[in-house]
Scaffold this motif. Structure first.
Motif, mmCIF file in Angstrom:
data_model
loop_
_atom_site.group_PDB
_atom_site.id
_atom_site.type_symbol
_atom_site.label_atom_id
_atom_site.label_comp_id
_atom_site.label_asym_id
_atom_site.label_seq_id
_atom_site.Cartn_x
_atom_site.Cartn_y
_atom_site.Cartn_z
ATOM 1 N N THR A 230 79.095 46.654 34.284
ATOM 2 C CA THR A 230 77.991 47.208 33.505
ATOM 3 C C THR A 230 78.432 47.517 32.085
ATOM 4 O O THR A 230 77.794 47.101 31.119
ATOM 5 N N PHE A 231 79.547 48.256 31.952
ATOM 6 C CA PHE A 231 79.954 48.674 30.612
ATOM 7 C C PHE A 231 80.378 47.488 29.758
ATOM 8 O O PHE A 231 80.116 47.456 28.562
ATOM 9 N N ARG A 232 81.015 46.505 30.385
ATOM 10 C CA ARG A 232 81.361 45.311 29.608
ATOM 11 C C ARG A 232 80.100 44.602 29.150
ATOM 12 O O ARG A 232 80.017 44.127 28.025
ATOM 13 N N ALA A 233 79.093 44.549 30.041
ATOM 14 C CA ALA A 233 77.857 43.847 29.701
ATOM 15 C C ALA A 233 77.054 44.589 28.636
ATOM 16 O O ALA A 233 76.084 44.064 28.120
ATOM 17 N N TYR A 234 77.450 45.846 28.351
ATOM 18 C CA TYR A 234 76.766 46.591 27.300
ATOM 19 C C TYR A 234 77.619 46.695 26.051
ATOM 20 O O TYR A 234 77.371 47.535 25.194
ATOM 21 N N GLY A 235 78.646 45.848 25.968
ATOM 22 C CA GLY A 235 79.430 45.785 24.742
ATOM 23 C C GLY A 235 80.397 46.932 24.541
ATOM 24 O O GLY A 235 80.927 47.119 23.448
ATOM 25 N N VAL A 236 80.628 47.746 25.568
ATOM 26 C CA VAL A 236 81.597 48.832 25.435
ATOM 27 C C VAL A 236 82.991 48.209 25.313
ATOM 28 O O VAL A 236 83.317 47.272 26.027
#
Lengths: 329, 526
Positions: A230-236
Motif C-alpha cells: 500500500t505505502f509503496r503504491a502511494y509513493g511513500v
C-alpha cells in the motif's frame, strides 16, 4: 495491567522456587563427598565429619530445603565454630567454602555482570538490528552478501578469539586502551566505560550475529506484507517504508530473543568475564559448581532465573507498547 | 489526451505470460472495469498502471501512459509523484492493506504529506476531512483508531479516503468489495459512484464479479489468459455479448431473481434441531453467536442458510456437524437413526493437509470408522474420486497439484466417504470462480439426487443460495429472521432485513442497477 503484574510476579515466584528445588535435588544426588571437598584434601575423617555436621549435610533433603526457605523468608543464625553470625532475610545461606554470606557475595558480583551485559546489549542491538535491516533492504546485492558473510563469521567465531584479538590489537599493538580492569560505575563512570569497552564489543559481536539474521528474516517477511505494498503504491519513500512500517512490524521476535539473551548472559557470559578478568556472576558460578558449594550455586541460579523472568516480563510490556492489539492479561 | 493509454502491454513472470498484448484507453472521468476470472491477468494490469512491477523481476513490454506520464520510462521520482498523487489504488483486503501499528488518520496523513508540502497538523486535518467525506462517523475521534478497531466496511471506506486524500485523477480499485458483505458492498459501490460524480475522477475497476462491474462502470473489458476477449459499453457487453467466453461467463453467474428448476420430493426428516444456542466467552465478554435456532432437514432436500458475516451461520453449521457443542438446545436424528453428518469447508486449500496425498485425506473417514483393509480403502477412494469427477489415479497426488475447483471436489469426496445422510456445506463455492462455482454446484445437485442426500448450504451469496436451495433460512445476529420455501422468501420477502439484503445484490443489468441505486439513495435520504 495490575492483574498482569500480579500474575507475572506470582509466576516468577513459582518458577524460581521450582528452579531451587531442582538445583537442590541435582546436587543431592550428585556423587562425591561434599564435606571432604569443602574441608580440603588433608582433613582427617573426624574433621570431615565435623564439617558435615556443621553444614548439616547429614540431614535429609527436605529438611535442608526447609532451612533454606526459612532463611530466605526469616533470616538465619549460623555458627561458624567460634562465633554466631546472623544472616538477615533474604538469606541464601553461607558459602561452604568461604563462610561468606551468599547474598553479600551476589551483591558484590552482580554490578559487574550487569555492567557487562547491559552495555553489550545496547551494542548488539544497534549492530545486529542495523545489519539485519540493511541486509534485508539490500537483498540479493553484493553488499548484502558481504554483510551475511560477516555475520556468519561472527556466529562462528568463539568469544575468546574475538576478545583476544581485540585485546592484542587495541591494547597491545596500538596501545589505544589499557588492558581492561573492572572499575565501579559509582567510583569513576568514565574509567568504567573505557575499561568495559572491549568486553562489551566482544560479547556484542557474537550476539549481534544472531540478531542480524533474525532481523533480516523478520524484515523480509514484513516487507512482503500487503500494507507495505500500500505505502509503496502511494509513493511513500523507501526509507520511510523500511524504517517506519517494516521495521516496527519486524521487531516482535527481536524483542523476544533479546529478553532471553539478556537474561541468560547475566550468568552465562563466563568466557568474556574470564578472558577480561571481570569478577562477575558467571565466573563465580563456575567456581562454585566445581567445589560443590551448594548455597552459592542455588543463590546464583536464582538470581540468573530472576533476570530471565524479568527480561521476559519487560519484553511482554514492550510487545504491548509496540502493538496495540496485544492486551496484557 | 487520454487519462490512461495502454498499448500492447505484456507482463511476464519468469516463463508465465500474465498479460499478453493488451491495449485500452480510459478518457478523463471515464469508468472502465477489467473483468475476468482468477489468473486472467487483471490485477497485474492494475499494478502495471502504477509501475508496481518495477524492481520485482517481472518483465514489462509495450507502453503504459497514465495522466501523461510514461510509466515505463519515468524516473523513480516521477513514479512516486504519480503513485497516490495522480493515480491512487484501493486494494482488496482492507485489513492487511493498512499498517496495523499506526492510527488510520496518521497513515492517511503520512501519504498526504508525501505529495503535498504541508505541516503535520494540516495533513492530519486533511485525513479527518477525507474520512468524513467517505462517511466515517465521528471522524476526528475515529481517525485515531488503529485498523483492527474498524469493521471491514469502515476499513474499505478508510482506504478509499486514503486514495482521495491527494485528489487523484484516476482511482484504481482492485476488487474493492470482494471481502465485504452484500449490504456493505452496495454502500461502497454507491460511495464510489457519488465520489466520481463529485470529483470527476476516472475509475479503473478490477473485479471478478460481473454484477459489481454492472453497478459501477460505463465500459467493460473482459479478460482471459492475459488477453482482451471483449471490450465495449457495459450495457452491450453484458446485455448482448458477442464472444462465446463472455456468454459462458454470464451464464455461469447465479441470478438472484431466477427460480430454481423443480426438484424431487423431500423425504422423511433426517435431522431436527430445536432451540440451538451457542455462546462464546465468559462474563462481560460473553457473546451469543447462535440464539434459539430450530430447524428440520429432510432427505433429498437442500436447506439454504444465508446471512452476512457475524450472523452465526457458520457456528450453526458446526453445531449441526458436531464440531461445536451447543450451549443449549438439542439435535436429534430423524427416525432415531444416527444422522451421519459430514462437512464440506469453504477453503479447499487450508482444509486439506498439504503434506498428505488427497487419497489419504479422503481415506481418513474410512479409517476412522475402523476400515483396515488397504485394498478396500483404495478401491472405495478411487470410486469416490471418480464419483466427484476426478480420476482414480489422482489418489497419490498432493493438494497443490489441483486447481481450486478440483480441491473442492476432493473435499466433497472426503465428506462422502463416511456415507453421510446429511452434508453441511459451509461457503463451499465462495473461493471459486463463477464457472467453477457452477460446476461444483451442479455436482452437489447430482449427488443429492443419486444418493438422496440432505444438504445444508451455508453461504453469504444470496444468488448462489437461491440456485441450490429448496428452503431458505435468513440469519441475522444469531437468529433466523425469515424462513420458508426459497421462491417465497426471495420473491416476497416479509422481513425488512431480507428485503434490505435482496435490494443490495448487484444487478447484471446496468439500468436496473441505476434504478436500484436511486432507490437506495432515497431510502438513505429519508
Amino acid at each position: 495491567m495490575t492483574g498482569f503484574l500480579l500474575r507475572r510476579v506470582l509466576g516468577a515466584v513459582v518458577t524460581l522456587l521450582a528452579i531451587s528445588v531442582i538445583v537442590y535435588v541435582v546436587f543431592y544426588v550428585t556423587p562425591g563427598n561434599v564435606a571432604q571437598i569443602t574441608c580440603g584434601p588433608r582433613c582427617s575423617p573426624e574433621q570431615v565429619d565435623q564439617v558435615a555436621q556443621q553444614l548439616r549435610l547429614d540431614d535429609p533433603l527436605y529438611v535442608r530445603y526447609w532451612h533454606f526457605l526459612e532463611g530466605l523468608v526469616a533470616g538465619q543464625d549460623y555458627s561458624t565454630g567460634t562465633s554466631v553470625e546472623h544472616c538477615s532475610a533474604p538469606c541464601l545461606g553461607l558459602s561452604y567454602q568461604s563462610d561468606q554470606q551468599v547474598t553479600q557475595l551476589i551483591l558484590n558480583k552482580l554490578p559487574v555482570s550487569l555492567s557487562l551485559v547491559f552495555g553489550a546489549m545496547v551494542l548488539w542491538l544497534i549492530l545486529g538490528v542495523g545489519t539485519g535491516v540493511l541486509s534485508a533492504w539490500r537483498r540479493g546485492r553484493l553488499s548484502e552478501r558481504l554483510l551475511t558473510g560477516v555475520t556468519l563469521a561472527g556466529v562462528a567465531t568463539p568469544v575468546f578469539v574475538i576478545g583476544l584479538v581485540l585485546m592484542i590489537v587495541v591494547c597491545g599493538q596500538l596501545q589505544l586502551l589499557p588492558f581492561p580492569q573492572y572499575v565501579n560505575l559509582t567510583d569513576d563512570p568514565e574509567q568504567w566505560a573505557w575499561n568495559l569497552l572491549l568486553p562489551w564489543l566482544s560479547l556484542a559481536l557474537i550476539e549481534a550475529a544472531a540478531f542480524a539474521r533474525l532481523t533480516r528474516a523478520s524484515m523480509l517477511e514484513t516487507l512482503a506484507d500487503d500494507h507495505i505494498r500500500t505505502f509503496r503504491a502511494y509513493g511513500v519513500g523507501e526509507r520511510s517504508v523500511i524504517g517506519r512500517h517494516a521495521l516496527r512490524g519486524a521487531l516482535a521476535p527481536v524483542i523476544a530473543l533479546n529478553a532471553n539473551n539478556f537474561g541468560s548472559a547475566v550468568g552465562g557470559a563466563v568466557l568474556t568475564e574470564t578472558l577480561f578478568g571481570l569478577p562477575g556472576i558467571g565466573q563465580e558460578l563456575v567456581h562454585a559448581v566445581n567445589v560443590v558449594d551448594l548455597p552459592v550455586v542455588v543463590g546464583m541460579v536464582l538470581v540468573i532465573g530472576f533476570f530471565v523472568v524479568l527480561a521476559n516480563a519487560v519484553a511482554d510490556v514492550l510487545y504491548a507498547v509496540a502493538d496495540r492489539r496485544v492486551v496484557l492479561a | 489526451m487520454s487519462l490512461v493509454d495502454v498499448s500492447d502491454l505484456t507482463v511476464e513472470f519468469g516463463s508465465l505470460r500474465a498479460v499478453d498484448g493488451l491495449s485500452f484507453r480510459l478518457e478523463q472521468g471515464g469508468a472502465l472495469a477489467l473483468v475476468g476470472e482468477s489468473g486472467s491477468g487483471k490485477s497485474t494490469v492494475a499494478s502495471a498502471l502504477l509501475g508496481l512491477h518495477r524492481g520485482t523481476g517481472a518483465r514489462v513490454g509495450g507502453s503504459v501512459e497514465v495522466a501523461g506520464i510514461d510509466v515505463e520510462e519515468a524516473s523513480d521520482e516521477e513514479l512516486r509523484r504519480l503513485r497516490g498523487g495522480k493515480a491512487a489504488m484501493v486494494f482488496q483486503d482492507p485489513l492487511s492493506s493498512f499498517d496495523p501499528y499506526y492510527a488510520i488518520g496518521d497513515q492517511i496523513a503520512e501519504v498526504y504529506r508525501v505529495h503535498a508540502r504541508v505541516s503535520r497538523r494540516a495533513a492530519r486535518a486533511r485525513a479527518v476531512e477525507v474520512l468524513e467525506r467517505v462517511g466515517i462517523p465521528d471522524a476526528p475521534r475515529r481517525s485515531r483508531s488503529r485498523p483492527h478497531e474498524f469493521s471491514g466496511g469502515m476499513r474499505q471506506r478508510a482506504l478509499i479516503a486514503m486514495a482521495l486524500a491527494c485528489t487523484p485523477d484516476l482511482l484504481i480499485a482492485d476488487e474493492p468489495t470482494t471481502a465485504l458483505d452484500v449490504t456493505v458492498q452496495a454502500q461502497i459501490l454507491d460511495l464510489l459512484h457519488t465520489l466520481r460524480e463529485e470529483t470527476g475522477m476516472g475509475l479503473l475497476l478490477v473485479t471478478h464479479d460481473v454484477g459489481v462491474a454492472a453497478e459501477s462502470v460505463d465500459e467493460v473489458l473482459v479478460m482471459r489468459h492475459g488477453r482482451a476477449v471483449e471490450h465495449g459499453p457495459v450495457g452491450t457487453v453484458l446485455g448482448t455479448p458477442g464472444e462465446t467466453y463472455t456468454r459462458e461467463l454470464l451464464a455461469a453467474v447465479p441470478r438472484v431473481d431466477a427460480r430454481r428448476a423443480a426438484t424431487g420430493e423431500a423425504g422423511e426428516v433426517v435431522l431436527e434441531a430445536t432451540g440451538l444456542r451457542r455462546e462464546f466467552g465468559r462474563g462481560k465478554k460473553a457473546f451469543t453467536a447462535v440464539d434459539g435456532v430450530s430447524l428440520t432437514i429432510r432427505r433429498g432436500e437442500t436447506l439454504g442458510v444465508v446471512g452476512e458475516s457475524g450472523s452465526g451461520k457458520t457456528t450453526l453449521g458446526r453445531m449441526l456437524v458436531g464440531l461445536l457443542e451447543p450451549t443449549a438446545g438439542e439435535i436429534k436424528p430423524g427416525g432415531g437413526v444416527r444422522p451421519d453428518v459430514q462437512m464440506v469447508f469453504q477453503d479447499p486449500v487450508s482444509s486439506l493437509n498439504p503434506r498428505r496425498s488427497v487419497g489419504e485425506s479422503i481415506a481418513d473417514p474410512l479409517r476412522a470408522r475402523g476400515e483396515r483393509d488397504e485394498t478396500r480403502i483404495r478401491g472405495r477412494v478411487t470410486e469416490l474420486l471418480e464419483r466427484v469427477g476426478l480420476e482414480g489415479a489422482h489418489y497419490d497426488r498432493y493438494p497443490h497439484e489441483f486447481s481450486g475447483g478440483q480441491r473442492q471436489r476432493v473435499g466433497i469426496a472426503r465428506a462422502l466417504a463416511a456415507d453421510p445422510r446429511v452434508i453441511v456445506c459451509d461457503e463451499p463455492v465462495s473461493a471459486l470462480d463463477v464457472t467453477t462455482q457452477a460446476q461444483v454446484v451442479a455436482l452437489l445437485g447430482e449427488l443429492q439426487r443419486e444418493l438422496g442426500l440432505a444438504l445444508v448450504f451455508v453461504a453469504h451469496d444470496l444468488a448462489v443460495v437461491r440456485q441450490v436451495s429448496d428452503r431458505v433460512a435468513v440469519m441475522r445476529r444469531g437468529r433466523i429472521v425469515e424462513s420458508g420455501p426459497a421462491d417465497e422468501v426471495y420473491d416476497h420477502p416479509q422481513d425488512p432485513y431480507t428485503q434490505q439484503l435482496l435490494a443490495a445484490v448487484p444487478a447484471l443489468d446496468p439500468e436496473v442497477a441505476a434504478r436500484r441505486r436511486a432507490a437506495r439513495r432515497e431510502l438513505a435520504a429519508a
